[in-house]
Each structure stands twice: as structure tokens, then as C-alpha cells.
Design a protein around this motif. Structure first.
Motif, mmCIF file in Angstrom:
data_model
loop_
_atom_site.group_PDB
_atom_site.id
_atom_site.type_symbol
_atom_site.label_atom_id
_atom_site.label_comp_id
_atom_site.label_asym_id
_atom_site.label_seq_id
_atom_site.Cartn_x
_atom_site.Cartn_y
_atom_site.Cartn_z
ATOM 1 N N LYS A 33 9.917 15.459 -33.515
ATOM 2 C CA LYS A 33 9.888 14.720 -32.243
ATOM 3 C C LYS A 33 9.612 13.235 -32.519
ATOM 4 N N GLU A 36 7.632 11.352 -29.967
ATOM 5 C CA GLU A 36 6.282 11.853 -29.699
ATOM 6 C C GLU A 36 5.572 12.234 -31.000
ATOM 7 N N LYS A 38 2.925 11.016 -32.454
ATOM 8 C CA LYS A 38 1.465 11.107 -32.396
ATOM 9 C C LYS A 38 1.032 12.471 -31.891
ATOM 10 N N GLU A 39 1.692 12.944 -30.822
ATOM 11 C CA GLU A 39 1.366 14.256 -30.274
ATOM 12 C C GLU A 39 1.692 15.363 -31.282
ATOM 13 N N GLU A 40 2.802 15.205 -32.002
ATOM 14 C CA GLU A 40 3.180 16.204 -33.006
ATOM 15 C C GLU A 40 2.177 16.212 -34.158
ATOM 16 N N ILE A 42 -1.050 15.402 -33.936
ATOM 17 C CA ILE A 42 -2.271 16.039 -33.440
ATOM 18 C C ILE A 42 -2.113 17.549 -33.393
ATOM 19 N N ALA A 43 -0.932 18.012 -32.950
ATOM 20 C CA ALA A 43 -0.697 19.450 -32.818
ATOM 21 C C ALA A 43 -0.696 20.149 -34.170
ATOM 22 N N ASN A 44 -0.192 19.472 -35.209
ATOM 23 C CA ASN A 44 -0.076 20.107 -36.531
ATOM 24 C C ASN A 44 -1.286 19.878 -37.420
ATOM 25 N N ASN A 45 -2.072 18.818 -37.123
ATOM 26 C CA ASN A 45 -3.321 18.573 -37.834
ATOM 27 C C ASN A 45 -3.155 18.575 -39.363
ATOM 28 N N LYS A 144 -11.363 16.428 -37.905
ATOM 29 C CA LYS A 144 -10.535 17.617 -37.691
ATOM 30 C C LYS A 144 -11.326 18.800 -37.155
ATOM 31 N N ASP A 155 -11.998 26.595 -38.152
ATOM 32 C CA ASP A 155 -12.045 25.575 -37.105
ATOM 33 C C ASP A 155 -13.356 25.657 -36.335
#
Length: 236
Positions: A33, A36, A38-40, A42-45, A144, A155
Motif C-alpha cells: 500500500k 498508506e 505508515k499504516e502498513e 504499524i500493522a506489520n510491526n 513495540k 506481546d
């Protein structure tokens, strides 16, 4: 296992990098993406980002700055631009290293390993103000919300992360309940004392998931808690 995110819109180059890095046992994610990122991210970390400069919509310098607003994760630029000013801009915008195309895959792997060692491994500088806290091999990745020991990760919630952080920076010492309450909540007058006990129990469970014995996080009656920094196998 470290997770590496490749941000490269040339499918052939991204595929070559992915196949080579996978051979060394790392997990690899390819960005999709480009509007997007930045969002990707954050989602994948991920634990490390390989970032091209010439990308659709916004360039790599822009996305490096965006990532830096949420993470200190290592970023290695990969680019066909060979000018010194591009390399200077990469560093000034938050990059950790720079590789020019065409590149030798062995050099890429050496750079990846070196950056990971500096960020998380044997060369990492550990103190309470950095992203990673290491106590005898137990590592807390603060940005994280992750805890790692003996090759395993788990986590954490925000409060679990704050709790173990305050115990790790004072490992071997008693940390009072009052100190922990103030560290976790802005106004302790509206916090049930039992809430801290519940959070401590959750952290103990996370430590057990990693293979660390219950006694590692000790309750000192009438005073607080102590993280004993000699780890053992789970006592079950």
C-alpha cells in the motif's frame, strides 16, 4: 525471528531481496500500500525496514520521516541514487544505513545483520531511555510492547509494558506499589489497588509463556515487587 519489511516497488528487485533474506531465517514482508505505508508499517510491526527512495505517490525520505513519528526501528535505504547528497538526506531524515543499486546480496545481508546487532543484539546500548531494555537476556522492546527471552517473543498491553519496564530498570531492587501505580496511571486516586495486582499477575503469565519461572517476579509483602534477574525454567 526478526521481521523485515521491504518497501520496493520494483517487483523483480523486491522478489530477489525477499528470496535471499528468507534463506537466512528471517521473516519477510513486502509493502503493498504505497499510499498508506505508515499504516502498513504499524500493522506489520517489523524489526527492520528496507526502504527505496523512488516510490509511487511519496518518496522514501517522506516515509522514513513518517515511520520515525511512531518507531525507532532500523531503516536501511536501498536506491539507485549514488549522489552523496541523497545519502546525506537519507541519514538526516532518519535512516540508519544506505545501499546503492546494483548491490551485492552478500553486502545487503551483512548490513542487515550489522544493523540488527546494533539495534537489538550484542552491540545495543542499553539504558532506560532507549527503545530496548536488556536484563540478562530478557529484552523489552518498548515502542513495540514486546518482551523477548531465549528466542521467544510475547506481546504486551500498554500497562503490562509499563509495569515490566519499571521493574527491569530496577532489576534486583524492590519497587514500591506506589511507584508502580503512579507509573501506570495518571491519577491513582481513581485506581483500585487490586488493579495493580491483576496487572502483575498478567505479567507473570507472560513471563511464564517465555519459559521464565514465576519466582522471577517476586511479591514483597507490604512493600511492592522485585524482578529477580536470574531466570529459570517455568516451575510447573
Amino acid at each position: 525471528m526478526y521481521r523485515i519489511m521491504i518497501v520496493e516497488d520494483d517487483d523483480k528487485i523486491a522478489g530477489i531481496l525477499q528470496a535471499y533474506i528468507l534463506k537466512y531465517g528471517y521473516e519477510v514482508i513486502r509493502a503493498k500500500k504505497y499510499r498508506e505505508l505508515k499504516e502498513e508499517f504499524i500493522a506489520n510491526n517489523p524489526d527492520l525496514v528496507m526502504l527505496d527512495i523512488n516510490l509511487p505517490y511519496f518518496d522514501g525520505f517522506y516515509w522514513c520521516r513518517q515511520i520515525r513519528t511512531v518507531s525507532t526501528v532500523p531503516i536501511i535505504f536501498i536506491s539507485a541514487r549514488t549522489g552523496e547528497m541523497d545519502q546525506v538526506l537519507a541519514i538526516e531524515n532518519g535512516g540508519d544505513d544506505y545501499i546503492t543499486k546494483p548491490f551485492h546480496l552478500d553486502l545487503v545481508m551483512a548490513k542487515i545483520k550489522s544493523v540488527l546487532r546494533r539495534a537489538y543484539g550484542e552491540y545495543a546500548i542499553q539504558d532506560a531511555n532507549r527503545d530496548v531494555i536488556d536484563v540478562n537476556g530478557l529484552k523489552l522492546y518498548i515502542t513495540k510492547n514486546q518482551l523477548e527471552w531465549n528466542g521467544k517473543r510475547t506481546d504486551l498491553s500498554k500497562n503490562e509494558c509499563l509495569l515490566i519496564e519499571n521493574l527491569m530498570v530496577k532489576a534486583g531492587e524492590i519497587v514500591s506499589r506506589e511507584h508502580l501505580l503512579e507509573a501506570l496511571w495518571d491519577d491513582i486516586h481513581f485506581v483500585d489497588d487490586n488493579t495493580l495486582t491483576v496487572n502483575v499477575a498478567r505479567v507473570r503469565k507472560k513471563l511464564e509463556e517465555l519459559g521464565i519461572c514465576k519466582a522471577a517476579l517476586e511479591t514483597i509483602r507490604g512493600q511492592g515487587y522485585r524482578l529477580n534477574h536470574v531466570w529459570g525454567e517455568t516451575d510447573v
